[in-house]
Design a protein around this motif. Structure first.
Motif: not given
Ligand SMILES: NC(=O)c1ccc[n+]([C@@H]2O[C@H](COP(=O)([O-])OP(=O)(O)OC[C@H]3O[C@@H](n4cnc5c(N)ncnc54)[C@H](O)[C@@H]3O)[C@@H](O)[C@H]2O)c1
Length: 250
Positions: A49-65
């Motif tokens: 019930d958990a799924m990893p998502f690679f994301c740098d929260v300071s990156s607008e582009e990565q958050v938007a994806e």
């Protein structure tokens, strides 16, 4: 509860990972976000019930994806826990602009970006936001010009989110942890600092990751359905005290 979904940033270790584990135990599904891919994969391995998502929260582009990817996987979003944070300490005169920006990028911009991207999904579920600030955002202290200021801003951002999003049924609250022996804290806490905290905290000790996670999970839950715009310290009483505690003890 079985189909409720939480997003937790900085989920690969420390307070974030403790929050993931607690929310899974309470029946949530969890999207785990972190920019440390190897640590994130290790942390997520074996978690149903958990799924990893690679994301740098300071990156607008990565958050938007990442937000659409989470919705694609889980179909909904009920809670956002903005926990990812970095700590870099230094005197004002030695805090160069690059250090200031690194701290603000993650601690403040990340909270703004992730929350803003999640608002449409949170409107659908009348969901909740929990931002992790710090006692360093409540009280000024030495060496924390960037860190403390970023966390004070997160406190104000939380109030702003509560004020603007309440009409959609979205709640926003903030947890201010006291010291916890995570990798983040141990990198900047010398033995002298540890001793000083013990002295200044009524409960006379550091907190644990799970003690912070319990407060976060409560604020995400329906038990907190009439709580919004609140700043809650989970700090062993640190914020409530002033001078004289060590003297009174002895
Ligand atoms: N540990 C403490 O004493 C303490 C006290 C007060 C507040 N806090 C706050 O609690 C939160 C969690 O801290 P912790 O002690 O568990 O830290 P930690 O360093 O153990 O974990 C933080 C996680 O966030 C991730 N991260 C950092 N920047 C990121 C980014 N830009 N994008 C995505 N992931 C990122 C890291 O890779 C790491 O996995 C932070 O916001 C911190 O400021 C911690």
């Amino acid at each position: 509860m079985a189909n409720k979904v939480a997003l937790v940033t900085g989920a690969a270790r420390g307070i974030g990972l403790a929050t993931v584990n607690l929310m899974l135990a309470r029946g949530w599904q969890v999207a785990m976000l972190d920019r440390d891919a190897p640590e994130l994969d290790k942390a997520a391995r074996g978690l149903d019930d958990a799924m990893p998502f690679f994301c740098d929260v300071s990156s607008e582009e990565q958050v938007a994806e990442t937000i659409p990817a989470i919705l694609g996987r889980f179909g909904r979003l009920d809670a956002v826990v903005n926990n990812a944070g970095v700590a870099e300490f230094g005197p004002i005169e030695q805090t160069d602009f690059a250090m200031w920006r690194r701290v603000m990028d993650t601690n403040l911009d990340g909270v703004f970006l992730v929350t803003q991207a999640a608002i449409p999904a949170l409107k659908d579920t009348r969901g909740s936001i929990v931002n992790i600030a710090s006692i360093s955002g409540l009280r000024a202290s030495t060496l924390r010009v960037a860190y403390g200021t970023s966390k004070a801003a997160v406190i104000q951002l939380t109030r702003q989110q509560a004020a603007e999003l309440g009409e959609y049924g979205i709640r926003a609250n903030c947890v201010c942890p006291g010291p916890v022996r995570t990798k983040l804290a141990m990198a900047v806490h010398t033995q002298e600092i540890i001793d000083a905290y013990h002295d200044a905290i009524p409960l006379n000790r550091y907190g644990s990751e799970i003690e912070i996670a319990e407060v976060i999970a409560f604020l995400c839950s329906d038990q907190a359905s009439y709580v919004t715009g609140q700043i809650i310290a989970s700090d062993g009483g640190f914020e409530s005290t002033g001078v004289g505690l060590p003297a009174l003890r002895s």
